[in-house]
Scaffold this motif. Structure first.
Motif, mmCIF file in Angstrom:
data_model
loop_
_atom_site.group_PDB
_atom_site.id
_atom_site.type_symbol
_atom_site.label_atom_id
_atom_site.label_comp_id
_atom_site.label_asym_id
_atom_site.label_seq_id
_atom_site.Cartn_x
_atom_site.Cartn_y
_atom_site.Cartn_z
ATOM 1 N N HIS A 33 -39.525 7.267 -0.960
ATOM 2 C CA HIS A 33 -39.092 8.552 -1.504
ATOM 3 C C HIS A 33 -39.037 9.565 -0.357
ATOM 4 O O HIS A 33 -40.013 9.720 0.389
ATOM 5 N N GLU A 41 -47.774 13.362 -16.047
ATOM 6 C CA GLU A 41 -46.429 13.481 -16.604
ATOM 7 C C GLU A 41 -45.335 13.278 -15.559
ATOM 8 O O GLU A 41 -44.163 13.106 -15.919
ATOM 9 N N ARG A 42 -45.670 13.298 -14.270
ATOM 10 C CA ARG A 42 -44.672 13.173 -13.209
ATOM 11 C C ARG A 42 -44.585 11.725 -12.752
ATOM 12 O O ARG A 42 -45.558 11.165 -12.253
ATOM 13 N N HIS A 43 -43.412 11.122 -12.866
ATOM 14 C CA HIS A 43 -43.265 9.720 -12.486
ATOM 15 C C HIS A 43 -43.433 9.513 -10.988
ATOM 16 O O HIS A 43 -43.801 8.420 -10.545
ATOM 17 N N ASP A 44 -43.150 10.552 -10.184
ATOM 18 C CA ASP A 44 -43.235 10.404 -8.734
ATOM 19 C C ASP A 44 -44.404 11.173 -8.132
ATOM 20 O O ASP A 44 -44.422 11.434 -6.925
ATOM 21 N N ALA A 83 -52.587 10.206 -11.435
ATOM 22 C CA ALA A 83 -52.912 10.017 -12.849
ATOM 23 C C ALA A 83 -53.858 11.089 -13.360
ATOM 24 O O ALA A 83 -53.811 11.472 -14.529
#
Length: 249
Positions: free
Chosen positions: A141, A60-63, A55
């Motif tokens: 992931h 901006e990156r979801h992962d 955060a």
């Protein structure tokens, strides 16, 4: 069904001059609740600290938290730092690794050595979310990365893992088929896919051709025998295995 635990893993490639790339594998301690005694890629659960750091540096990156977890876990489990800028010295990696094992925050340790994270050093490869009644289910992931040229030798952490090795994907599969190694169903399917790549560039090209869709294995009867299956349009050369033979963690 228990709630899934967010997790991330890193498939580290070491290019060779004599054949296919080698992959870093770690052997889980037999006392572990999940995948005991199995060969896996370095990785683990996404911690609250990973979420907080994501955060702060890449909202901006979801992962982003998953990428940070994969980097952190690879330092903890193998002493290999990928995606740190500038690359830390072997002594700095060793110091950071010990501090992580002691519970210190990854972000604080990065600040202490003046390093930032290049999250783009990791390339997304897959995402697996099994559905079974086991006590632990991981929403994992999978990322690809190349071993840095100046990386120190990988060393086992002797806590969660008891052994590590560099081997081609094909060799790990051969060892598993001979009973010399244990690999769980997602690891086997990913190794079969990795075995088709002549080099890291080929792996990147394949990853680019197959957009990631979460894989949840399912049971289907084929010729009267229950198989554990995955979709057939995600780049995997083998998409089913008799249920009785599948190792599920």
């Amino acid at each position: 069904m228990p709630d899934a635990i967010p997790a991330a893993t890193l498939i580290v490639f070491r290019e060779t001059s004599f054949g296919p790339p080698e992959i870093l594998m770690v052997e889980r301690a037999r006392a572990m609740a999940f995948a005991a005694g199995a060969l896996v890629f370095p990785g683990g659960r996404i911690d609250p600290g990973d979420v907080a750091l994501a955060a702060a540096i890449a909202p901006e990156r979801h992962d982003a938290a998953a990428r940070i977890a994969a980097i952190r876990e690879t330092i903890e489990e193998a002493g290999i730092a990928i995606g740190l800028v500038p690359p830390p010295s072997p002594q700095a990696i060793a110091t950071m690794r010990a501090a992580l094992h002691a519970g210190q925050a990854f972000g604080d340790l990065l600040d202490a050595i003046g390093a930032t994270l290049d999250l783009y050093a990791l390339v997304v490869f897959a995402r697996w979310l099994p559905a079974h009644a086991h006590a632990r289910i991981f929403d994992t992931h999978f990322y690809l990365a190349r071993l840095p040229a100046d990386a120190p030798p990988a060393t086992v952490d002797t806590t969660e893992n008891v052994h590590l090795r560099w081997a081609t994907a094909s060799q790990v599969l051969t060892d598993a088929d001979a009973g010399a190694a244990t690999i769980i169903f997602p690891t086997r399917r990913n190794l079969e896919r990795l075995a088709g790549f002549a080099n890291f560039a080929a792996a990147l090209a394949d990853a680019g051709e197959h957009p990631v869709r979460t894989i949840t294995p399912f049971v289907e009867a084929r010729e009267g025998i229950d198989h554990l299956c995955i979709p057939d349009d995600l780049g995997y050369p083998i998409t089913s295995e008799p249920f009785s033979a599948a190792v599920r963690g």
